[in-house]
Design a protein around this motif. Structure first.
Motif, PDB file in Angstrom:
ATOM      1  N   GLY A   1      -0.402 -42.127 -10.209  1.00 27.88           N
ATOM      2  CA  GLY A   1      -1.670 -42.840 -10.133  1.00 27.88           C
ATOM      3  C   GLY A   1      -2.282 -42.775  -8.744  1.00 27.88           C
ATOM      4  N   SER A   2      -1.443 -42.911  -7.716  1.00 26.92           N
ATOM      5  CA  SER A   2      -1.938 -42.833  -6.346  1.00 26.92           C
ATOM      6  C   SER A   2      -2.504 -41.455  -6.043  1.00 26.92           C
ATOM      7  CB  SER A   2      -0.816 -43.148  -5.359  1.00 26.92           C
ATOM      8  OG  SER A   2      -0.278 -44.434  -5.575  1.00 26.92           O
ATOM      9  N   VAL A   3      -1.823 -40.417  -6.518  1.00 20.35           N
ATOM     10  CA  VAL A   3      -2.279 -39.050  -6.267  1.00 20.35           C
ATOM     11  C   VAL A   3      -3.630 -38.800  -6.931  1.00 20.35           C
ATOM     12  CG1 VAL A   3      -1.810 -36.624  -6.770  1.00 20.35           C
ATOM     13  CG2 VAL A   3       0.013 -38.084  -5.909  1.00 20.35           C
TER      14      VAL A   3
ATOM     15  N   SER B   1      -5.011 -27.258  -1.390  1.00 20.63           N
ATOM     16  CA  SER B   1      -4.570 -28.539  -0.840  1.00 20.63           C
ATOM     17  C   SER B   1      -3.330 -29.078  -1.547  1.00 20.63           C
ATOM     18  CB  SER B   1      -5.701 -29.571  -0.947  1.00 20.63           C
ATOM     19  OG  SER B   1      -6.881 -29.113  -0.324  1.00 20.63           O
ATOM     20  N   LEU B   2      -2.741 -28.282  -2.442  1.00 16.43           N
ATOM     21  CA  LEU B   2      -1.615 -28.759  -3.233  1.00 16.43           C
ATOM     22  C   LEU B   2      -0.345 -28.944  -2.408  1.00 16.43           C
ATOM     23  CD1 LEU B   2      -1.944 -26.801  -6.605  1.00 16.43           C
ATOM     24  CD2 LEU B   2      -2.364 -29.225  -6.179  1.00 16.43           C
ATOM     25  N   ALA B   3      -0.115 -28.064  -1.435  1.00 20.71           N
ATOM     26  CA  ALA B   3       1.144 -28.115  -0.673  1.00 20.71           C
ATOM     27  C   ALA B   3       1.361 -29.471   0.001  1.00 20.71           C
ATOM     28  CB  ALA B   3       1.181 -26.984   0.347  1.00 20.71           C
ATOM     29  N   PRO B   4       0.403 -29.988   0.775  1.00 16.91           N
ATOM     30  CA  PRO B   4       0.643 -31.311   1.381  1.00 16.91           C
ATOM     31  C   PRO B   4       0.746 -32.428   0.362  1.00 16.91           C
ATOM     32  CG  PRO B   4      -1.603 -30.573   1.805  1.00 16.91           C
ATOM     33  CD  PRO B   4      -0.873 -29.405   1.238  1.00 16.91           C
TER      34      PRO B   4
ATOM     35  N   ILE C   1       2.158 -32.191  -2.633  1.00 21.83           N
ATOM     36  CA  ILE C   1       3.509 -32.124  -3.197  1.00 21.83           C
ATOM     37  C   ILE C   1       4.516 -32.747  -2.243  1.00 21.83           C
ATOM     38  CG2 ILE C   1       5.355 -30.545  -3.888  1.00 21.83           C
ATOM     39  CD1 ILE C   1       3.180 -28.657  -4.921  1.00 21.83           C
ATOM     40  N   VAL C   2       4.407 -32.405  -0.968  1.00 20.96           N
ATOM     41  CA  VAL C   2       5.343 -32.931   0.021  1.00 20.96           C
ATOM     42  C   VAL C   2       5.200 -34.443   0.129  1.00 20.96           C
ATOM     43  CG1 VAL C   2       6.000 -32.909   2.448  1.00 20.96           C
ATOM     44  CG2 VAL C   2       5.404 -30.769   1.308  1.00 20.96           C
TER      45      VAL C   2
END
Length: 304
Positions: free
Chosen positions: A115-117, A219-222, A224-225
């Protein structure tokens, strides 16, 4: 005659088959996975997380007893062959409650972060891409939420909504929205100045297509981390709310609630506190180790 034929026939030159050229074009995600596999500490974290996920999935099969069963004649039995983790003040098997607690804690962690994402990424992308007054309003909302200590803000949200596991999940999701929002905003501010974004605008591509097909994938990499690390934080926050009686309610076997129920027996029956605490510690450790490994694998600056 044979000498003339030998002279007229050209020498046979052996044909060498050229060695196959290895395709060096490797997908960035495959390259990240290779880097991740080389990190032994990250693999340890992945193993711990996988272990608890499997426990959560097969909790009904792995639990030796029903976590709701009460037997006052067996209260505070120390760990034994019959009850590996002992029993609590109501005679309930602690191992069964810890196993089912894994399902609850991971459920809260995954869905609150999801939800936050979703909300934070949407707000962050809009703020970074459009800027001006839109950026100003959204950034001020993030600043207001970040001005409160996270646990106090979560307590305030649960106080308004009412104590329950569902409302604790909502509260944890709300307090983590600014983290993802600011992360995506800063990422969009740098990506939208790239030449391929300018080219996309020049050929008449709509803002929605630019955001979905160009900016978001880069922008997916940051995300996911940060998402992996945020799950660990969400599990701790859910345990804290449960410990304060504002999260899961009895007889739900949530780890934080188990700690709260056993705090008065820490001397008399220390195993009632030890095993739920170890479960929280190991789960959070696993996600943190895995998150650090993903950061090293996905961040080009961390590679030699």
């Amino acid at each position: 005659m044979s000498e003339q034929l030998a002279r007229s026939t050209p020498p046979v030159v052996p044909q060498h088959t050229p060695a196959p050229v290895e395709d060096k074009a490797i997908s960035p995600w495959k390259d990240a996975w290779r880097s991740f596999k080389k990190n032994k500490i990250a693999l340890v974290g992945l193993s711990i997380v996988s272990f608890f996920i499997l426990i959560a999935i097969f909790a009904d099969l792995l639990a030796p007893y029903n976590y709701r069963d009460v037997n006052l004649s067996d209260k505070h039995i120390s760990p034994s062959a019959e009850h590996w983790f002992g029993t609590d003040e109501f005679g309930r098997d602690i191992l069964s409650r810890v196993i089912h607690g894994a399902r609850i804690s991971l459920w809260v962690g995954f869905f609150s972060v999801a939800g936050s994402v979703i909300v934070g990424s949407l707000l962050g992308i809009v703020a970074g891409y459009y800027g001006k007054w839109v950026d100003g309003i959204i950034s001020r909302i993030f600043d207001i939420l970040l001005a409160f200590p996270s646990i106090l803000l979560a307590i305030a949200v649960v106080s308004v909504l009412g104590p329950s596991l569902k409302n604790a999940l909502i509260a944890i999701a709300i307090i983590n929205v600014p983290t993802f929002g600011r992360l995506l905003r800063s990422r969009v501010l740098s990506v939208k100045e790239e030449e391929y974004i300018t080219a996309a605008r020049a050929i008449g591509m709509s803002d929605t297509r630019i955001l979905v097909h160009h900016i978001l994938p880069n922008s997916l990499a940051p995300i996911i981390v940060q998402g992996t690390l945020a799950i660990a934080t969400a599990i701790i926050e859910a345990a804290a709310l449960g410990f304060l009686g504002m999260g899961a309610q009895p007889p739900t076997p949530e780890w934080g609630k188990m700690l709260a129920d056993s705090k008065d027996f820490i001397i008399q029956a220390p195993w009632t506190v030890l095993f739920p605490g170890l479960a929280i510690m190991l789960t959070v450790l696993g996600f943190n180790l895995m998150g650090d490994g993903l950061r090293d694998a996905l961040d080009p600056r961390m590679k030699s």
